[in-house]
Motif scaffolding. Structure first.
Motif, PDB file in Angstrom:
ATOM      1  N   MET A   1       0.840  -1.191   0.000  1.00 23.71           N
ATOM      2  CA  MET A   1       0.000   0.000   0.000  1.00 23.71           C
ATOM      3  C   MET A   1       0.880   1.247   0.000  1.00 23.71           C
ATOM      4  N   ILE A   2       0.547   2.215  -0.860  1.00 20.70           N
ATOM      5  CA  ILE A   2       1.327   3.453  -0.956  1.00 20.70           C
ATOM      6  C   ILE A   2       0.865   4.403   0.145  1.00 20.70           C
ATOM      7  N   GLU A   3       1.781   4.708   1.058  1.00 14.33           N
ATOM      8  CA  GLU A   3       1.422   5.570   2.201  1.00 14.33           C
ATOM      9  C   GLU A   3       1.628   7.042   1.824  1.00 14.33           C
ATOM     10  N   LEU A   4       0.540   7.735   1.541  1.00 15.72           N
ATOM     11  CA  LEU A   4       0.632   9.177   1.283  1.00 15.72           C
ATOM     12  C   LEU A   4       0.701   9.874   2.636  1.00 15.72           C
ATOM     13  N   LYS A   5       1.732  10.677   2.848  1.00 16.92           N
ATOM     14  CA  LYS A   5       1.873  11.370   4.152  1.00 16.92           C
ATOM     15  C   LYS A   5       1.096  12.675   4.170  1.00 16.92           C
ATOM     16  N   ASP A   6       1.141  13.386   3.054  1.00 13.20           N
ATOM     17  CA  ASP A   6       0.508  14.713   3.029  1.00 13.20           C
ATOM     18  C   ASP A   6       0.452  15.199   1.592  1.00 13.20           C
ATOM     19  N   LEU A   7      -0.384  16.170   1.376  1.00 14.19           N
ATOM     20  CA  LEU A   7      -0.455  16.868   0.104  1.00 14.19           C
ATOM     21  C   LEU A   7       0.770  17.782   0.047  1.00 14.19           C
ATOM     22  N   SER A   8       1.481  17.801  -1.064  1.00 14.51           N
ATOM     23  CA  SER A   8       2.708  18.593  -1.099  1.00 14.51           C
ATOM     24  C   SER A   8       2.568  19.835  -1.976  1.00 14.51           C
ATOM     25  N   TYR A   9       2.088  19.658  -3.195  1.00  9.97           N
ATOM     26  CA  TYR A   9       1.955  20.820  -4.085  1.00  9.97           C
ATOM     27  C   TYR A   9       0.975  20.501  -5.208  1.00  9.97           C
ATOM     28  N   VAL A  10       0.562  21.590  -5.872  1.00 11.78           N
ATOM     29  CA  VAL A  10      -0.092  21.474  -7.182  1.00 11.78           C
ATOM     30  C   VAL A  10       0.751  22.270  -8.161  1.00 11.78           C
ATOM     31  N   ARG A  11       0.819  21.774  -9.390  1.00 12.47           N
ATOM     32  CA  ARG A  11       1.577  22.442 -10.465  1.00 12.47           C
ATOM     33  C   ARG A  11       0.594  22.696 -11.596  1.00 12.47           C
ATOM     34  N   PHE A  12       0.474  23.942 -12.002  1.00  5.72           N
ATOM     35  CA  PHE A  12      -0.460  24.296 -13.067  1.00  5.72           C
ATOM     36  C   PHE A  12       0.264  25.003 -14.209  1.00  5.72           C
ATOM     37  N   GLY A  13       0.054  24.531 -15.432  1.00  2.00           N
ATOM     38  CA  GLY A  13       0.476  25.314 -16.597  1.00  2.00           C
ATOM     39  C   GLY A  13      -0.452  26.514 -16.696  1.00  2.00           C
ATOM     40  N   THR A  14       0.062  27.611 -17.174  1.00  3.20           N
ATOM     41  CA  THR A  14      -0.788  28.788 -17.349  1.00  3.20           C
ATOM     42  C   THR A  14      -0.381  29.534 -18.609  1.00  3.20           C
ATOM     43  N   SER A  15      -1.385  30.167 -19.190  1.00  2.00           N
ATOM     44  CA  SER A  15      -1.114  30.896 -20.447  1.00  2.00           C
ATOM     45  C   SER A  15      -0.535  32.278 -20.140  1.00  2.00           C
ATOM     46  N   ASN A  16      -0.677  32.717 -18.873  1.00  2.00           N
ATOM     47  CA  ASN A  16      -0.192  34.067 -18.555  1.00  2.00           C
ATOM     48  C   ASN A  16       0.340  34.110 -17.130  1.00  2.00           C
ATOM     49  N   LEU A  17       1.649  34.019 -17.016  1.00  3.00           N
ATOM     50  CA  LEU A  17       2.294  33.938 -15.695  1.00  3.00           C
ATOM     51  C   LEU A  17       2.077  35.226 -14.895  1.00  3.00           C
ATOM     52  N   GLU A  18       2.002  36.357 -15.602  1.00  2.00           N
ATOM     53  CA  GLU A  18       1.796  37.633 -14.903  1.00  2.00           C
ATOM     54  C   GLU A  18       0.419  37.670 -14.243  1.00  2.00           C
ATOM     55  N   ASP A  19      -0.602  37.257 -15.009  1.00  6.44           N
ATOM     56  CA  ASP A  19      -1.958  37.225 -14.438  1.00  6.44           C
ATOM     57  C   ASP A  19      -2.026  36.252 -13.268  1.00  6.44           C
ATOM     58  N   ALA A  20      -1.327  35.118 -13.419  1.00  4.61           N
ATOM     59  CA  ALA A  20      -1.336  34.111 -12.342  1.00  4.61           C
ATOM     60  C   ALA A  20      -0.707  34.690 -11.075  1.00  4.61           C
ATOM     61  N   GLU A  21       0.403  35.427 -11.251  1.00  2.76           N
ATOM     62  CA  GLU A  21       1.052  36.021 -10.069  1.00  2.76           C
ATOM     63  C   GLU A  21       0.161  37.079  -9.430  1.00  2.76           C
ATOM     64  N   SER A  22      -0.483  37.872 -10.269  1.00  3.14           N
ATOM     65  CA  SER A  22      -1.374  38.911  -9.730  1.00  3.14           C
ATOM     66  C   SER A  22      -2.515  38.280  -8.943  1.00  3.14           C
ATOM     67  N   PHE A  23      -3.122  37.235  -9.494  1.00  2.00           N
ATOM     68  CA  PHE A  23      -4.217  36.559  -8.774  1.00  2.00           C
ATOM     69  C   PHE A  23      -3.703  35.920  -7.480  1.00  2.00           C
ATOM     70  N   ALA A  24      -2.588  35.223  -7.593  1.00  3.82           N
ATOM     71  CA  ALA A  24      -2.089  34.465  -6.433  1.00  3.82           C
ATOM     72  C   ALA A  24      -1.720  35.388  -5.273  1.00  3.82           C
ATOM     73  N   THR A  25      -1.268  36.589  -5.599  1.00  8.17           N
ATOM     74  CA  THR A  25      -0.827  37.505  -4.524  1.00  8.17           C
ATOM     75  C   THR A  25      -1.949  38.469  -4.127  1.00  8.17           C
ATOM     76  N   LYS A  26      -2.536  39.165  -5.085  1.00  8.12           N
ATOM     77  CA  LYS A  26      -3.533  40.196  -4.740  1.00  8.12           C
ATOM     78  C   LYS A  26      -4.887  39.598  -4.331  1.00  8.12           C
ATOM     79  N   CYS A  27      -5.190  38.410  -4.839  1.00  8.20           N
ATOM     80  CA  CYS A  27      -6.502  37.805  -4.546  1.00  8.20           C
ATOM     81  C   CYS A  27      -6.371  36.657  -3.545  1.00  8.20           C
TER      82      CYS A  27
END
Ligand SMILES: O=C(O)c1cccc(O)c1O
Ligand SMILES: [Fe+2]
Length: 280
Positions: A1-27
């Motif tokens: 059985m694979i023992e998952l300890k915890d959720l570590s990260y999500v990785r998302f491709g994005t068409s606009n890194l600037e918009d992603a940074e603005s959302f992630a920080t300002k929102c």
């Protein structure tokens, strides 16, 4: 059985890194941990990152779970291989991009991209929110499933997830005492259904409701309260259509031995006991 300890990260491709940074920080209220060329590493706790946006196809969505050590990683790879899941062993440069010592990648039965990681980096610098959203941690993800029963079997029989509650055939599954770390949501194909961050208080949920509304971020569900985990919640849509959730007050499963999953009907009141209706 694979023992998952915890959720570590999500990785998302994005068409606009600037918009992603603005959302992630300002929102959203995450902290930029590092920005290197085509990738943006965002922090929500003492880890080096829990969300990575990279320039690419928004359909490229990966969820990373931490496992104990490289021995357990190799055993997991062998198990997955025997079950017919092709396994990719991360190269040193791919590990560096994920800030982990080692990882393997595979697809779950629906085709969701999953990575099992060893020694994800922590940061010596305190998480410092870019906006006072009250984030206390990165808590769970919703994953789409084309066959809830089949995928529940995968996560609970191949991996160590346990079902805490079900809504219809949607399984809310834990890998520790927290009510759920993975929620399965029916869908036409693979992908991340939503990304949850825990916040400190009810006030944070409602303050964000007004803040995000003011930022013209589409609110897609809530403010509301889940009868399953008891959490008060708010769902909203971010870059490339990804849905994020704040919630507070997620129950813990008191007794791992005696807990039995409750069955809720597949109806609106099973998702919100206050009467909010989902608009996504
Ligand atoms: O917290 C929950 O109980 C919950 C229930 C249904 C769907 C979700 O995303 C949840 O977080
Ligand atoms: Fe959720």
């Amino acid at each position: 059985m694979i023992e998952l300890k915890d959720l570590s990260y999500v990785r998302f491709g994005t068409s606009n890194l600037e918009d992603a940074e603005s959302f992630a920080t300002k929102c959203l209220g995450l902290q930029v941990g590092e920005q290197s060329g085509k990738a943006l590493y965002l922090r929500s706790d003492d880890r080096a990152h829990t969300l990575c946006y990279f320039e690419g196809d928004p359909a490229e969505q990966t969820v990373g779970f931490e496992v104990e050590d490289e021995g357990k990683l190799n055993t997991a790879a062998a198990t997955l291989d025997q079950l017919g899941h092709p396994v990719h062993a991360g190269t040193p440069s791919e590990c560096a991009l994920r800030k982990v010592k080692a990882f393997i990648g595979f697809k779950d039965p629906t085709g969701n991209h999953v990575e099992l990681v060893v020694r994800p980096e922590r940061s010596g610098r305190r998480y410092f929110a870019s906006r006072d959203a009250g984030i206390t941690g990165f808590s769970h993800v919703g994953l789409f499933t084309t066959d809830p029963m089949r995928d529940e079997r995968f996560w609970t029989q191949v991996c160590n997830a346990r079902v805490s509650d079900r809504i219809g055939d949607i399984a809310l599954m834990r890998v520790n005492a927290i009510h759920h770390t993975i929620a399965l949501a029916p869908g036409p194909g693979p992908g991340v259904h939503h990304v949850n961050h825990q916040v400190e208080s009810n006030d944070d949920v409602l303050r964000s409701y007004y803040h995000l509304s003011g930022q013209r971020v589409p609110i897609v569900f809530g403010p509301g309260r889940h009868p399953t985990s008891g959490a008060r919640f708010l769902y909203f849509r971010g870059p490339d259509g990804m849905v994020f959730e704040y919630s507070v007050g997620v129950d813990e499963i008191e007794d791992e031995e005696t807990h039995r999953p409750r069955q809720f009907g597949f109806e609106p009141s099973s998702l919100c006991m206050w009467g909010s209706k989902r608009s996504w």
